[in-house]
Design an enzyme around this catalytic site. Structure first.
Site, short mmCIF file in Angstrom:
data_model
loop_
_atom_site.label_atom_id
_atom_site.label_comp_id
_atom_site.label_asym_id
_atom_site.label_seq_id
_atom_site.Cartn_x
_atom_site.Cartn_y
_atom_site.Cartn_z
N PHE A 35 0.70 -1.11 0.18
CA PHE A 35 0.17 -0.06 0.13
C PHE A 35 0.88 1.45 0.20
O PHE A 35 1.98 1.16 0.03
CB PHE A 35 -1.01 -0.09 1.28
CG PHE A 35 -0.19 0.15 2.52
CD1 PHE A 35 -0.10 1.35 3.08
CD2 PHE A 35 0.25 -0.71 3.28
CE1 PHE A 35 0.48 1.65 4.30
CE2 PHE A 35 0.85 -0.87 4.36
CZ PHE A 35 0.84 0.46 4.99
N GLY A 156 9.60 -2.21 1.71
CA GLY A 156 8.31 -2.25 1.18
C GLY A 156 7.28 -2.03 2.04
O GLY A 156 7.20 -2.55 3.22
N LYS A 157 6.29 -1.18 1.61
CA LYS A 157 4.90 -0.90 2.48
C LYS A 157 3.97 -2.33 2.40
O LYS A 157 3.03 -1.90 1.69
CB LYS A 157 4.36 0.32 2.05
CG LYS A 157 5.16 1.47 2.43
CD LYS A 157 4.38 2.97 2.21
CE LYS A 157 3.28 3.04 3.11
NZ LYS A 157 3.64 3.60 4.41
N ILE A 158 4.58 -3.22 3.04
CA ILE A 158 3.77 -4.73 2.89
C ILE A 158 2.77 -4.68 4.15
O ILE A 158 3.31 -4.33 5.30
CB ILE A 158 4.86 -5.82 2.88
CG1 ILE A 158 5.67 -5.64 1.67
CG2 ILE A 158 4.11 -7.13 3.10
CD1 ILE A 158 6.81 -6.73 1.74
N TYR A 162 2.94 -4.44 9.22
CA TYR A 162 2.58 -3.40 9.86
C TYR A 162 1.89 -3.94 11.38
O TYR A 162 1.76 -3.25 12.19
CB TYR A 162 1.53 -2.43 9.05
CG TYR A 162 2.31 -1.50 8.47
CD1 TYR A 162 2.61 -0.08 8.87
CD2 TYR A 162 3.04 -1.79 7.28
CE1 TYR A 162 3.20 0.82 8.22
CE2 TYR A 162 3.68 -0.87 6.62
CZ TYR A 162 3.93 0.53 6.87
OH TYR A 162 4.70 1.24 6.25
#
Length: 307
Positions: A35, A156-158, A162
């Site tokens: 994202f 990486g915005k994985i 989060y």
């Protein structure tokens, strides 16, 4: 009227009430999605909205999709056009946030990254401060280390990664702090729970390198540029020890959500005089001018939303 009203979903803009995924969706089961977070700023005096560094965010998103083998049949230009169209339809008169989300839309049960259908949705929402930027923050060093590149790559915005951030942020809040600073698995400073970190000592500015398990921040890149071009302050990317936090003259977070957020204390140790340091204060002012297209030389960072 409640916002948002629309989303880009399954290849078209639809009422947000129609943008629904199946409970069997593969990425919902396994956190295998990428994202982005992008901000748009409303300028009341001009009655204009500008999206900040939209193209750079989408470049990063598609780079991150490569890590997970996610393929999206849209170009950078397509993504920018859709985003501007969405914001224009919402007709915001306040700051807003854009959330693109690339995911495996298959409903098969399997934690793999191949032979799956992929898709993207985008929605927007009104958003003010993610953290309070009007006062310096009280932060702690989290007991939860940052996940490493050999586990779930933080660059990486994985979405699944989060959970790590959620542990750090929740621990900080429940212990009476505003935010957390996290360390790498080898004990060096990485970043905040969901923002990059800068350190100031004797006029020298440092920030952890991208190889120390941090997100390659779009805002971080902008801050380095603003410090060097506007404040004539070079930035050194280097490893930072935990104890360097305690003896800093200034510390501040930066990020799309956090913007520029000063730090008053770390683990109950006062940073500087506990207020906004001179570098942080000047940078806050310059940054807020830049995001609203009011800083000469930085116009290329801002995309106007024309209604």
């Amino acid at each position: 009227m409640e916002k948002p009203q629309y989303a880009f979903f399954e290849g078209k803009i639809v009422p947000i009430s129609e943008a629904k995924i199946d409970i069997r969706t593969n990425s919902l089961q396994y956190g295998t999605a990428v994202f982005e977070g992008i901000r748009a700023y409303w300028c009341g005096d001009e009655k204009k909205m500008f999206v900040f560094r939209m193209r750079e965010h989408y470049v990063r998103m598609l780079d991150n999709c490569k890590i997970l083998f996610i393929q999206i049949p849209l170009s950078i230009d397509d993504l920018c056009r859709i985003t501007v169209e969405l914001l224009a339809k919402e007709n915001y008169t306040e700051d807003a946030y854009i959330r693109p989300f690339c995911y495996f839309s298959s409903t098969r049960i399997s934690p793999k990254l191949i032979d799956m259908e992929t898709d993207i949705f985008i929605y927007t929402m009104p958003l003010g401060d993610y953290v309070d930027t009007t006062r310096p923050l009280k932060v702690c060093v989290s007991s939860w280390p940052r996940v490493s590149d050999g586990m779930t790559p933080p660059r990486g915005k994985i979405s699944g990664a989060y959970v790590n951030t959620a542990f750090q942020k929740t621990e900080a809040i429940r212990n009476g702090f505003d935010e957390a600073i996290v360390l790498t698995s080898d004990g060096h400073v990485a970043e905040g729970s969901a923002m990059n970190l800068f350190h100031v000592k004797n006029g020298a500015v440092s920030t952890p390198p991208t190889t120390d398990d941090i997100l390659e921040g779009v805002t971080r890149d902008a801050v380095i540029t603003l410090l060097e071009k506007e404040l004539h302050t070079p930035v050194r990317e280097r490893k930072l020890d935990r104890t360097e936090l305690y003896t800093a003259d200034e510390l501040f977070f930066c990020g799309t959500g956090a913007q520029i957020a000063g730090i008053a204390s770390v683990d109950h140790r006062t940073i500087g005089d506990g207020g906004f340091g001179p570098v942080t204060k000047k940078l806050q002012h310059i940054y807020m001018r830049a995001v609203r297209n009011k800083l000469p030389g930085c116009e290329r960072w801002c995309t106007e939303v024309k209604t």
